[in-house]
Design a protein around this motif. Structure first.
Motif, short mmCIF file in Angstrom:
data_model
loop_
_atom_site.label_atom_id
_atom_site.label_comp_id
_atom_site.label_asym_id
_atom_site.label_seq_id
_atom_site.Cartn_x
_atom_site.Cartn_y
_atom_site.Cartn_z
N UNK A 90 46.58 44.65 78.72
CA UNK A 90 46.00 43.88 79.83
C UNK A 90 45.89 42.41 79.45
N UNK A 91 45.42 42.13 78.25
CA UNK A 91 45.21 40.73 77.86
C UNK A 91 46.52 40.03 77.47
N UNK A 92 47.60 40.80 77.40
CA UNK A 92 48.91 40.17 77.17
C UNK A 92 49.57 39.80 78.49
N UNK A 93 49.00 40.26 79.60
CA UNK A 93 49.62 40.03 80.90
C UNK A 93 49.15 38.69 81.46
N UNK A 94 49.81 38.28 82.51
CA UNK A 94 49.44 37.00 83.15
C UNK A 94 48.57 37.25 84.39
N UNK A 95 48.01 38.46 84.50
CA UNK A 95 47.13 38.74 85.64
C UNK A 95 45.79 38.02 85.45
N UNK A 96 45.00 38.08 86.50
CA UNK A 96 43.70 37.41 86.48
C UNK A 96 42.80 38.02 85.41
N UNK A 97 42.17 37.18 84.61
CA UNK A 97 41.40 37.66 83.47
C UNK A 97 40.06 38.32 83.81
N UNK A 98 39.34 37.86 84.85
CA UNK A 98 38.03 38.50 85.09
C UNK A 98 38.14 40.02 85.21
#
Ligand SMILES: Cc1cc2nc3c(=O)[nH]c(=O)nc-3n(C[C@H](O)[C@H](O)[C@H](O)COP(=O)(O)O)c2cc1C
Length: 166
Positions: A90-98
């Motif tokens: 998840x944290x390697x993706x460019x999706x929204x962090x919240x």
């Protein structure tokens, strides 16, 4: 990759394969931004000094996490457990962090988000930023840390996630 010719691409591929023989742990580097917590998966980090306590992390110049680290001059390294591969992805993706922070317990500690279920976390004051090609080398002075001596780490090896002993 603008301006990158075929031989450079081949060299970069060889480099990834060669350096990929070096197994590492996997961490999420976190910081606080005006919009809330941010974080990114990172394995280009290492211990730098014992006296004083320093570590370094290499951050892609295009990573969104770099600006909050530069601005707040604080960050944390959260070392992931074997079971936390979904967090690494998840944290390697460019999706929204919240949304990623909703998926795991975290709290602000010394003004930095820490992932409370991490195998270890280390909170740092940013000491220095050094240019390093397309990355920036951040040197952090460790101000607090915690670890769980019994858990197992998530491991990155040859371009994939593996388990210790596999
Ligand atoms: C196992 C793994 C290790 C990574 N290590 C790093 C790293 O050390 N430094 C880095 O800049 N990006 C690294 N990345 C890529 C970042 O996690 C990715 O570019 C991320 O989307 C950056 O998020 P941001 O733009 O929100 O900061 C890694 C990715 C993976 C899957």
């Amino acid at each position: 990759m603008a301006g990158t010719d075929r031989s450079q691409i081949e060299e970069q591929h060889s480099y990834r394969q060669a350096i990929g023989q070096f197994a590492t742990g996997v961490a999420v580097v976190t910081a606080q931004s005006p919009a809330g917590p941010v974080g990114m998966t990172a394995n280009a980090l290492c211990s730098l000094s014992l006296d004083p306590l320093l570590l370094l992390v290499c951050i892609d110049n295009s990573a969104r996490t770099l600006a909050p680290i530069r601005e707040r001059r604080r960050f944390a390294v959260n070392v992931l457990r074997r079971e936390q591969r979904p967090l690494a992805e998840a944290f390697a993706s460019k999706q929204s962090k919240p949304e990623h922070f909703e998926a795991t317990p975290w709290r602000l500690h010394q003004d930095v988000p820490v992932l409370v279920q991490a195998l270890a976390w280390l909170v740092c004051d940013l000491r220095e930023l050094h240019p390093g090609g397309d990355h920036t080398i951040g040197v952090g002075a460790v101000t607090d840390m915690e670890h769980d001596a019994d858990g197992e780490p998530l491991v990155w090896y040859r371009g994939g996630y593996v388990e210790l002993g596999a």
